[in-house]
Write a protein that holds these residues in place. Structure first.
Motif, PDB file in Angstrom:
ATOM      1  N   PRO A 222       0.820  -1.209   0.000  1.00 45.55           N
ATOM      2  CA  PRO A 222       0.000   0.000   0.000  1.00 45.55           C
ATOM      3  C   PRO A 222       0.858   1.266   0.000  1.00 45.55           C
ATOM      4  CG  PRO A 222      -0.766  -1.565   1.674  1.00 45.55           C
ATOM      5  CD  PRO A 222       0.509  -2.111   1.117  1.00 45.55           C
ATOM      6  N   GLY A 223       0.481   2.227  -0.862  1.00 42.54           N
ATOM      7  CA  GLY A 223       1.183   3.509  -0.890  1.00 42.54           C
ATOM      8  C   GLY A 223       2.507   3.481  -1.647  1.00 42.54           C
ATOM      9  N   LEU A 224       2.831   2.368  -2.271  1.00 41.98           N
ATOM     10  CA  LEU A 224       4.099   2.270  -2.998  1.00 41.98           C
ATOM     11  C   LEU A 224       3.969   2.788  -4.425  1.00 41.98           C
ATOM     12  CD1 LEU A 224       7.045   1.168  -3.425  1.00 41.98           C
ATOM     13  CD2 LEU A 224       6.004  -1.020  -4.034  1.00 41.98           C
ATOM     14  N   ARG A 225       4.977   3.576  -4.860  1.00 34.11           N
ATOM     15  CA  ARG A 225       5.100   3.914  -6.270  1.00 34.11           C
ATOM     16  C   ARG A 225       6.459   3.451  -6.759  1.00 34.11           C
ATOM     17  NH1 ARG A 225       6.263   8.859  -7.770  1.00 34.11           N
ATOM     18  NH2 ARG A 225       6.659   8.445  -9.989  1.00 34.11           N
ATOM     19  N   VAL A 226       6.460   2.628  -7.794  1.00 30.89           N
ATOM     20  CA  VAL A 226       7.732   2.171  -8.347  1.00 30.89           C
ATOM     21  C   VAL A 226       8.079   3.041  -9.548  1.00 30.89           C
ATOM     22  CG1 VAL A 226       8.988   0.249  -9.400  1.00 30.89           C
ATOM     23  CG2 VAL A 226       7.303  -0.203  -7.595  1.00 30.89           C
ATOM     24  N   GLU A 227       9.257   3.618  -9.491  1.00 37.65           N
ATOM     25  CA  GLU A 227       9.686   4.500 -10.566  1.00 37.65           C
ATOM     26  C   GLU A 227      10.747   3.800 -11.411  1.00 37.65           C
ATOM     27  OE1 GLU A 227      12.024   8.395 -10.015  1.00 37.65           O
ATOM     28  OE2 GLU A 227       9.932   8.895  -9.519  1.00 37.65           O
ATOM     29  N   LEU A 228      10.365   3.424 -12.640  1.00 38.14           N
ATOM     30  CA  LEU A 228      11.311   2.738 -13.525  1.00 38.14           C
ATOM     31  C   LEU A 228      12.219   3.753 -14.213  1.00 38.14           C
ATOM     32  CD1 LEU A 228       8.991   0.139 -15.314  1.00 38.14           C
ATOM     33  CD2 LEU A 228      10.636  -0.310 -13.508  1.00 38.14           C
ATOM     34  N   GLU A 229      13.517   3.451 -14.222  1.00 32.51           N
ATOM     35  CA  GLU A 229      14.452   4.335 -14.909  1.00 32.51           C
ATOM     36  C   GLU A 229      15.354   3.491 -15.809  1.00 32.51           C
ATOM     37  OE1 GLU A 229      18.421   7.066 -14.216  1.00 32.51           O
ATOM     38  OE2 GLU A 229      17.679   5.753 -12.621  1.00 32.51           O
ATOM     39  N   GLY A 230      15.279   3.725 -17.121  1.00 38.84           N
ATOM     40  CA  GLY A 230      16.081   2.958 -18.068  1.00 38.84           C
ATOM     41  C   GLY A 230      17.381   3.663 -18.413  1.00 38.84           C
ATOM     42  N   VAL A 231      18.495   2.949 -18.285  1.00 40.66           N
ATOM     43  CA  VAL A 231      19.809   3.492 -18.634  1.00 40.66           C
ATOM     44  C   VAL A 231      20.532   2.453 -19.483  1.00 40.66           C
ATOM     45  CG1 VAL A 231      22.065   4.225 -17.731  1.00 40.66           C
ATOM     46  CG2 VAL A 231      19.972   4.834 -16.501  1.00 40.66           C
ATOM     47  N   GLU A 232      21.209   2.899 -20.525  1.00 42.86           N
ATOM     48  CA  GLU A 232      21.928   1.964 -21.382  1.00 42.86           C
ATOM     49  C   GLU A 232      22.922   1.152 -20.542  1.00 42.86           C
ATOM     50  OE1 GLU A 232      24.623   0.175 -23.971  1.00 42.86           O
ATOM     51  OE2 GLU A 232      25.324   1.942 -22.899  1.00 42.86           O
ATOM     52  N   ASP A 233      22.997  -0.139 -20.876  1.00 44.85           N
ATOM     53  CA  ASP A 233      23.751  -1.118 -20.112  1.00 44.85           C
ATOM     54  C   ASP A 233      25.166  -0.685 -19.725  1.00 44.85           C
ATOM     55  OD1 ASP A 233      24.520  -3.558 -19.055  1.00 44.85           O
ATOM     56  OD2 ASP A 233      25.073  -4.379 -20.997  1.00 44.85           O
ATOM     57  N   LYS A 234      25.972  -0.314 -20.724  1.00 42.89           N
ATOM     58  CA  LYS A 234      27.381   0.042 -20.446  1.00 42.89           C
ATOM     59  C   LYS A 234      27.471   1.345 -19.632  1.00 42.89           C
ATOM     60  CE  LYS A 234      29.763  -3.088 -23.012  1.00 42.89           C
ATOM     61  NZ  LYS A 234      29.247  -4.352 -22.471  1.00 42.89           N
ATOM     62  N   VAL A 235      26.588   2.285 -19.930  1.00 40.12           N
ATOM     63  CA  VAL A 235      26.576   3.549 -19.188  1.00 40.12           C
ATOM     64  C   VAL A 235      26.265   3.291 -17.717  1.00 40.12           C
ATOM     65  CG1 VAL A 235      25.449   5.804 -18.941  1.00 40.12           C
ATOM     66  CG2 VAL A 235      25.928   4.891 -21.230  1.00 40.12           C
ATOM     67  N   ASN A 236      25.278   2.432 -17.472  1.00 39.05           N
ATOM     68  CA  ASN A 236      24.934   2.087 -16.091  1.00 39.05           C
ATOM     69  C   ASN A 236      26.103   1.405 -15.397  1.00 39.05           C
ATOM     70  OD1 ASN A 236      23.085   1.501 -13.778  1.00 39.05           O
ATOM     71  ND2 ASN A 236      23.463  -0.612 -14.414  1.00 39.05           N
ATOM     72  N   ARG A 237      26.698   0.426 -16.084  1.00 43.65           N
ATOM     73  CA  ARG A 237      27.711  -0.402 -15.432  1.00 43.65           C
ATOM     74  C   ARG A 237      29.032   0.333 -15.203  1.00 43.65           C
ATOM     75  NH1 ARG A 237      30.809  -5.830 -17.547  1.00 43.65           N
ATOM     76  NH2 ARG A 237      32.073  -6.015 -15.670  1.00 43.65           N
ATOM     77  N   PHE A 238      29.460   1.115 -16.195  1.00 51.44           N
ATOM     78  CA  PHE A 238      30.799   1.695 -16.112  1.00 51.44           C
ATOM     79  C   PHE A 238      30.824   3.163 -15.691  1.00 51.44           C
ATOM     80  CE2 PHE A 238      31.415  -1.777 -19.332  1.00 51.44           C
ATOM     81  CZ  PHE A 238      32.158  -2.604 -18.498  1.00 51.44           C
ATOM     82  N   GLU A 239      29.675   3.849 -15.766  1.00 50.58           N
ATOM     83  CA  GLU A 239      29.696   5.274 -15.430  1.00 50.58           C
ATOM     84  C   GLU A 239      28.744   5.628 -14.275  1.00 50.58           C
ATOM     85  OE1 GLU A 239      29.029   7.458 -19.154  1.00 50.58           O
ATOM     86  OE2 GLU A 239      30.242   5.924 -20.162  1.00 50.58           O
ATOM     87  N   LYS A 240      27.440   5.416 -14.528  1.00 51.20           N
ATOM     88  CA  LYS A 240      26.431   5.932 -13.596  1.00 51.20           C
ATOM     89  C   LYS A 240      26.480   5.245 -12.218  1.00 51.20           C
ATOM     90  CE  LYS A 240      21.795   7.674 -14.230  1.00 51.20           C
ATOM     91  NZ  LYS A 240      21.870   9.121 -14.135  1.00 51.20           N
ATOM     92  N   LEU A 241      26.357   3.903 -12.236  1.00 53.45           N
ATOM     93  CA  LEU A 241      26.302   3.175 -10.964  1.00 53.45           C
ATOM     94  C   LEU A 241      27.584   3.357 -10.140  1.00 53.45           C
ATOM     95  CD1 LEU A 241      24.211   1.510  -9.427  1.00 53.45           C
ATOM     96  CD2 LEU A 241      25.222  -0.564 -10.386  1.00 53.45           C
ATOM     97  N   PRO A 242      28.782   3.261 -10.744  1.00 56.79           N
ATOM     98  CA  PRO A 242      29.990   3.468  -9.928  1.00 56.79           C
ATOM     99  C   PRO A 242      30.013   4.849  -9.263  1.00 56.79           C
ATOM    100  CG  PRO A 242      30.583   2.519 -12.052  1.00 56.79           C
ATOM    101  CD  PRO A 242      29.116   2.829 -12.123  1.00 56.79           C
ATOM    102  N   ALA A 243      29.552   5.876  -9.996  1.00 61.95           N
ATOM    103  CA  ALA A 243      29.530   7.229  -9.423  1.00 61.95           C
ATOM    104  C   ALA A 243      28.550   7.297  -8.250  1.00 61.95           C
ATOM    105  CB  ALA A 243      29.149   8.245 -10.496  1.00 61.95           C
ATOM    106  N   GLU A 244      27.362   6.694  -8.434  1.00 57.74           N
ATOM    107  CA  GLU A 244      26.357   6.700  -7.360  1.00 57.74           C
ATOM    108  C   GLU A 244      26.840   5.904  -6.156  1.00 57.74           C
ATOM    109  OE1 GLU A 244      22.471   6.878 -10.360  1.00 57.74           O
ATOM    110  OE2 GLU A 244      23.419   4.978  -9.852  1.00 57.74           O
ATOM    111  N   MET A 245      27.490   4.780  -6.415  1.00 58.25           N
ATOM    112  CA  MET A 245      28.007   3.949  -5.330  1.00 58.25           C
ATOM    113  C   MET A 245      29.060   4.726  -4.530  1.00 58.25           C
ATOM    114  SD  MET A 245      26.621   1.012  -4.953  1.00 58.25           S
ATOM    115  CE  MET A 245      25.626  -0.233  -5.784  1.00 58.25           C
ATOM    116  N   ALA A 246      29.924   5.431  -5.260  1.00 56.70           N
ATOM    117  CA  ALA A 246      30.968   6.209  -4.595  1.00 56.70           C
ATOM    118  C   ALA A 246      30.349   7.285  -3.703  1.00 56.70           C
ATOM    119  CB  ALA A 246      31.893   6.842  -5.632  1.00 56.70           C
ATOM    120  N   ALA A 247      29.270   7.886  -4.213  1.00 59.57           N
ATOM    121  CA  ALA A 247      28.608   8.955  -3.447  1.00 59.57           C
ATOM    122  C   ALA A 247      27.664   8.394  -2.381  1.00 59.57           C
ATOM    123  CB  ALA A 247      27.831   9.855  -4.406  1.00 59.57           C
ATOM    124  N   GLY A 248      27.380   7.108  -2.448  1.00 57.72           N
ATOM    125  CA  GLY A 248      26.498   6.490  -1.456  1.00 57.72           C
ATOM    126  C   GLY A 248      25.024   6.698  -1.719  1.00 57.72           C
TER     127      GLY A 248
END
Length: 407
Positions: free
Chosen positions: A33-59
């Motif tokens: 109840p009350g949940l909204r799932v927000e889907l966000e599509g990012v190209e595979d290599k961009v997610n793996r090598f750029e976006k996610l590592p930056a977010e992980m570093a920032a926490g």
């Protein structure tokens, strides 16, 4: 409460997988109840090598996200960024439903779940093989024979598009593991094996032979990955080296003229240490942020419950040809090529080289192979360069480790 779900289903050929995620999100919302799932599509290599590592570093990673097994997972676990899933899997009774969780397990604890299994091998056009009067090649000599006959009859022996460097390295990776064995890649990183070793060079030289004889599609450097599938789907090519993930579009009769004529075989043996093995694994999966609160955790549990049900895994298999990461009790109504791939998955597996070597080494091989394909480098030059970059990368890694011990 909004929960972000980062996925990589952004290409046109994975529309059905995106639809499946949308359905999963809807079911999650209905269950919490009350949940909204927000889907966000990012190209595979961009997610793996750029976006996610930056977010992980920032926490601040997304709550649920596309995660790669192996070194990526281990690195994020070390940083304390991934939610441990062992208790959840035990509670849901799912732990034994996965044939292999190795790539997402660190120190005996599970931190991610594979969505799919992949193998890499050769798709072939059964009609063309019939016309050429050839069988599935079991040995290198047979493969050369099939390729020669295909070329002589006006077919492209191997559909091939190499403007994306990683595509050029798929078959190559299998070839040098055939000739040099699967310990070659960890050996490069440990310094016990060299790219210039004769048995490694043997694999590269065979690849070069395929190039020189014109068995790989002409003009490949100007072509994007999708184009090798078009060439094959339209019946212009006898064979195509690719991953099982490509089967989605291949078995879709709406897209493919030859959907009923497609088969799959593991790359032929070459008389080397790596014969009979297949490049395969469970690297693609989902991870969950370590900082989920109790309500967000509920949403994560729902995601796992729905995504990793026999129903969804079978749907994923049927709609997108993605091999299931779980044991399925029923394979009725599944395209024969998928069955052939599931069979191939019973061979001894080795991981893709880029899940083991340093990023710099992967990038260098992509660049060098494009130079080789373009006729601007020789095999010897490629291997010398690879060895030099490997040694630099190993030295940097040692420095880092040394550095960590002192602080």
């Amino acid at each position: 409460m909004t929960v972000s779900l980062r996925h990589t289903q952004v290409r046109d050929d994975v529309r059905l997988r995106l639809k499946m995620l949308e359905d999963i999100a809807q079911r999650m919302e209905a269950a919490v109840p009350g949940l909204r799932v927000e889907l966000e599509g990012v190209e595979d290599k961009v997610n793996r090598f750029e976006k996610l590592p930056a977010e992980m570093a920032a926490g601040n990673p997304p709550k649920i996200f596309d995660l790669f097994g192996g070194t990526d997972t281990a690195k994020y676990v070390k940083a304390g960024r991934l939610l441990e899933l062992t208790p959840i899997l035990n509670e849901l009774g799912l732990k034994d439903k996965f044939p292999n969780l190795q790539e997402f397990t660190v120190d005996g604890k599970i931190y991610g779940l594979p969505t799919a299994y992949f193998v890499e091998g050769v798709f072939y056009n059964k009609q063309i093989f019939k016309q050429l009067n050839v069988d599935v090649p079991r040995r290198w000599e047979d493969l050369m024979d099939v390729a020669a006959k295909a070329k002589a009859s006006g077919f492209v022996p191997f559909a091939f598009a190499s403007s994306d460097g990683w595509v050029a390295n798929m078959m190559l990776n299998t070839l040098w593991v055939r000739t040099a064995g699967d310990d070659s890649v960890p050996g490069f990183v440990r310094g016990t094996r060299r790219w210039t070793d004769p048995d490694v060079a043997d694999g590269f030289k065979r690849y070069d032979t395929l190039l020189k004889k014109g068995y790989l599609q002409e003009g490949s450097l100007g072509q994007k990955y999708a184009e090798q599938q078009y060439a094959f789907r339209e019946g212009r090519a006898a064979m195509m080296f690719d991953g099982s993930w490509a089967s989605a579009a291949l078995v879709d009769a709406g897209k493919t003229k030859i959907a009923e004529d497609i088969g799959f075989f593991s790359f032929p043996d070459v008389g080397g240490k790596g014969d009979g093995m297949i490049n395969g694994g469970y690297s693609n999966g989902y991870g969950f942020s370590a900082s989920l609160n109790e309500r967000e955790k509920k949403a994560a549990v729902e995601f796992i419950k729905i995504m990793y049900s026999e129903e969804m895994q079978k749907r994923q298999l049927k709609e997108s040809g993605i091999l299931p990461a779980m044991k399925l009790s029923d394979l009725s109504g599944v395209h024969p090529v998928i069955r052939e791939m599931i069979q191939a998955s019973e061979l001894r597996q080795f991981p893709a080289f880029d899940s083991i070597v340093q990023a710099k080494v992967r990038e260098t091989l992509e660049m060098c192979m494009q130079e080789l394909i373009g006729g601007r480098m020789t095999v010897e030059q490629v291997l010398d360069k690879m060895q030099k970059v490997q040694e630099d990368a190993n030295r940097d890694m040692k420095k880092l480790e040394h550095h960590h011990h002192h602080h």
